[in-house]
Motif scaffolding. Structure first.
Motif, mmCIF file in Angstrom:
data_model
loop_
_atom_site.group_PDB
_atom_site.id
_atom_site.type_symbol
_atom_site.label_atom_id
_atom_site.label_comp_id
_atom_site.label_asym_id
_atom_site.label_seq_id
_atom_site.Cartn_x
_atom_site.Cartn_y
_atom_site.Cartn_z
ATOM 1 N N GLY A 21 6.366 2.611 18.373
ATOM 2 C CA GLY A 21 6.109 3.926 17.790
ATOM 3 C C GLY A 21 4.761 4.009 17.114
ATOM 4 N N TYR A 22 4.399 2.976 16.368
ATOM 5 C CA TYR A 22 3.067 2.955 15.754
ATOM 6 C C TYR A 22 1.983 3.041 16.825
ATOM 7 N N ASP A 23 2.166 2.296 17.902
ATOM 8 C CA ASP A 23 1.179 2.299 18.983
ATOM 9 C C ASP A 23 1.096 3.675 19.629
ATOM 10 N N ARG A 24 2.227 4.261 19.936
ATOM 11 C CA ARG A 24 2.261 5.580 20.581
ATOM 12 C C ARG A 24 1.613 6.651 19.719
ATOM 13 N N ASP A 25 1.886 6.604 18.424
ATOM 14 C CA ASP A 25 1.403 7.641 17.512
ATOM 15 C C ASP A 25 0.047 7.313 16.894
ATOM 16 N N ASN A 26 -0.519 6.167 17.242
ATOM 17 C CA ASN A 26 -1.765 5.712 16.620
ATOM 18 C C ASN A 26 -1.638 5.774 15.097
ATOM 19 N N ALA A 27 -0.533 5.196 14.603
ATOM 20 C CA ALA A 27 -0.178 5.294 13.190
ATOM 21 C C ALA A 27 -0.270 3.929 12.510
ATOM 22 N N PHE A 28 -0.559 3.940 11.235
ATOM 23 C CA PHE A 28 -0.615 2.718 10.436
ATOM 24 C C PHE A 28 0.790 2.163 10.237
ATOM 25 N N PHE A 29 0.887 0.860 10.065
ATOM 26 C CA PHE A 29 2.191 0.185 9.978
ATOM 27 C C PHE A 29 2.732 0.221 8.542
ATOM 28 N N THR A 30 2.899 1.397 8.022
ATOM 29 C CA THR A 30 3.260 1.582 6.607
ATOM 30 C C THR A 30 4.560 0.871 6.248
ATOM 31 N N GLU A 31 5.604 1.059 7.067
ATOM 32 C CA GLU A 31 6.893 0.440 6.750
ATOM 33 C C GLU A 31 6.823 -1.083 6.863
ATOM 34 N N MET A 196 -4.222 -2.585 19.718
ATOM 35 C CA MET A 196 -4.214 -2.905 18.283
ATOM 36 C C MET A 196 -4.299 -1.640 17.435
ATOM 37 N N ARG A 197 -3.574 -0.611 17.856
ATOM 38 C CA ARG A 197 -3.745 0.708 17.263
ATOM 39 C C ARG A 197 -3.201 0.789 15.835
ATOM 40 N N ALA A 198 -2.091 0.122 15.575
ATOM 41 C CA ALA A 198 -1.500 0.215 14.241
ATOM 42 C C ALA A 198 -2.350 -0.449 13.173
ATOM 43 N N SER A 199 -3.315 -1.284 13.558
ATOM 44 C CA SER A 199 -4.167 -1.928 12.555
ATOM 45 C C SER A 199 -5.023 -0.924 11.808
ATOM 46 N N GLN A 200 -5.306 0.223 12.440
ATOM 47 C CA GLN A 200 -6.136 1.273 11.823
ATOM 48 C C GLN A 200 -7.398 0.684 11.195
ATOM 49 N N SER A 201 -8.147 -0.006 12.047
ATOM 50 C CA SER A 201 -9.361 -0.702 11.596
ATOM 51 C C SER A 201 -10.557 0.248 11.612
ATOM 52 N N ARG A 202 -10.555 1.175 10.697
ATOM 53 C CA ARG A 202 -11.508 2.284 10.706
ATOM 54 C C ARG A 202 -12.880 1.879 10.176
ATOM 55 N N THR A 203 -13.860 2.712 10.447
ATOM 56 C CA THR A 203 -15.208 2.501 9.920
ATOM 57 C C THR A 203 -15.235 2.825 8.429
ATOM 58 N N THR A 204 -15.893 1.959 7.663
ATOM 59 C CA THR A 204 -16.060 2.167 6.228
ATOM 60 C C THR A 204 -17.539 2.401 5.941
ATOM 61 N N VAL A 205 -17.838 3.544 5.335
ATOM 62 C CA VAL A 205 -19.221 3.896 5.013
ATOM 63 C C VAL A 205 -19.458 3.637 3.532
ATOM 64 N N LEU A 206 -20.466 2.832 3.247
ATOM 65 C CA LEU A 206 -20.842 2.522 1.862
ATOM 66 C C LEU A 206 -22.133 3.259 1.546
ATOM 67 N N ASP A 207 -22.057 4.171 0.578
ATOM 68 C CA ASP A 207 -23.225 4.975 0.176
ATOM 69 C C ASP A 207 -23.666 4.586 -1.230
ATOM 70 N N GLY A 208 -23.950 3.315 -1.426
ATOM 71 C CA GLY A 208 -24.293 2.824 -2.759
ATOM 72 C C GLY A 208 -23.085 2.343 -3.517
ATOM 73 N N ALA A 209 -22.058 1.863 -2.790
ATOM 74 C CA ALA A 209 -20.840 1.359 -3.435
ATOM 75 C C ALA A 209 -21.169 0.168 -4.330
ATOM 76 N N PHE A 210 -20.536 0.141 -5.491
ATOM 77 C CA PHE A 210 -20.922 -0.800 -6.547
ATOM 78 C C PHE A 210 -19.998 -2.012 -6.609
ATOM 79 N N ALA A 211 -20.611 -3.186 -6.663
ATOM 80 C CA ALA A 211 -19.902 -4.430 -6.978
ATOM 81 C C ALA A 211 -20.448 -4.942 -8.299
ATOM 82 N N ALA A 212 -19.585 -5.088 -9.279
ATOM 83 C CA ALA A 212 -20.009 -5.548 -10.604
ATOM 84 C C ALA A 212 -20.493 -6.992 -10.536
ATOM 85 N N SER A 213 -21.224 -7.407 -11.534
ATOM 86 C CA SER A 213 -21.816 -8.747 -11.542
ATOM 87 C C SER A 213 -20.768 -9.844 -11.422
#
Length: 385
Positions: A21-31, A196-213
């Motif tokens: 079902g996750y594969d068919r619906d291109n859905a994340f494996f929440t459960e 590998m559709r349920a993995s939902q390995s989406r693109t992450t855009v960083l626009d100055g995302a901060f990592a503390a020291s």
């Protein structure tokens, strides 16, 4: 608690039932994720004193093979969290407490994403298209696009890296961790793939995302580097990834055997296809190939746990087991599909889904070309010039 006890058959049966079902619906494996978290699986590699199970890397490899046999995409996505907790373990086992904060937070329920891969970056850990801008307080701001970020709907911390080209000692590859609630993090809804559709390995855009020291864990020279963090990432990633594909191969072989004992042949007077010499050869060929993977995979994982010193051959061993596991899985799935007939071509077939899922193995680092280069360098030395 052992991998077999935690990932018991009832738990895996439910995960397997949801996979289609996750594969068919291109859905994340929440459960699936909720059940795995409740069982404590996300803390498998976290030390007991930090609220985890204290497993070895070899334990995690066995578990990921088991999970992948039920739902490859679920296993692949969970892998990315396990990779970071695995890196923390590899460092800690070698006297380096750099990522103890990560172990503590994972023990408290944080989920770690793997924000390393970039389009067009074939240097992987040795270079970056993302910029890492130093801040006055010792932190960094990251700007760039990270692809194949598994667990996109669920991660709460993202391990990433970028290139600092402005500091006095630049250039440096800077590794750090950012929070999901950072306003300069965007996750695109762009995951619509063949497998590998349920993995939902989406693109992450960083626009100055901060990592503390206190979340900056390394500043390293670009290029090949034997720093323990690089080794830890490489080792955990390659071994746990290989485990997922080994699990796919094992499941495909089981399905082919079941099919041969179920289907009959008019050519052989209605006898089961398990009596057909051609089918028997295909399944035997798949079994011979599959049988070689788990012992090697577990041995390399045990060597990592036991601090065996393979010297410059370590990276060759790691890329070798990854390439062998993914290529063998492709071969085994292909033989299983051929032995199981045209029904596997239908979208609802589990073997058909495994056929699509297993193809992702060729895209994960190290790819075939870089792996051969790594092994050649280990055995022959680098190219002249």
């Amino acid at each position: 608690m052992t991998p077999e006890t935690l990932l018991h058959d009832d738990l895996l049966d439910g995960i397997r039932e949801r996979a289609a079902g996750y594969d068919r619906d291109n859905a994340f494996f929440t459960e699936d994720l909720a059940e795995l978290r409740a069982a404590g699986y996300l803390t498998a590699l976290v030390p007991v004193e930090h609220g985890g199970l204290g497993w070895s890397i070899a334990d995690a490899v066995r578990a990921q093979m088991r999970l992948a046999g039920a739902a490859p995409a679920t296993a692949l996505a969970v892998n990315m969290h396990l990779v970071w907790t695995g890196v923390a373990k590899v460092l800690r086992d070698r006297g380096d407490d750099t990522l103890d904060f990560l172990s503590r937070e994972a023990g408290q329920g944080e989920v770690f994403g793997f924000g390393i891969s970039e389009a067009g970056n074939d240097l992987m850990l040795f270079g970056s298209r993302t910029t890492a801008e130093p801040q006055a307080d010792g932190g960094y701001r990251y700007s760039g696009r990270k692809i194949f970020t598994s667990l996109s709907p669920a991660w709460t911390r993202l391990g990433t890296m970028g290139l600092d080209s402005t500091s006095a000692d630049a250039p440096k590859i800077v590794y750090g961790f950012i929070d999901r609630d950072d306003p300069d993090v965007r996750i695109l809804d762009d995951w619509d793939t063949m497998g590998m559709r349920a993995s939902q390995s989406r693109t992450t855009v960083l626009d100055g995302a901060f990592a503390a020291s206190d979340r900056i864990v390394r500043r390293l020279d670009p290029g090949p580097n034997a720093d323990p963090l690089v080794f830890g990432i490489f080792a955990s990633f390659e071994l746990l990834l290989a485990a997922v594909y080994a699990g796919i191969g094992a499941r495909a072989l089981d399905l082919a055997v079941a099919s041969a004992h179920r289907r009959t042949s008019m050519k052989y007077d209605g006898r089961l296809l398990s009596q057909d010499p051609d089918i028997r050869w295909r399944i035997a060929d798949a079994a011979i190939a599959q049988d070689a993977i788990e012992p090697q995979l577990l041995q390399v994982a045990r060597d990592l746990d036991e601090l065996v010193d393979h010297g410059p051959l370590w990276f060759a061993k790691l890329v070798g087991v990854k390439v062998r596991a993914t290529e063998t899985a492709k071969h085994v799935v292909d033989q299983a599909v051929r032995a199981s007939g045209g029904s596997t071509y239908f979208a609802g077939s589990e073997l058909g889904r495994l056929y699509r899922d297993v193809l992702a193995g060729v895209f994960h680092p190290s790819d075939d070309e870089s792996a051969h280069s790594t092994v050649a360098n280990a055995w022959l030395g680098p190219l002249d010039g």
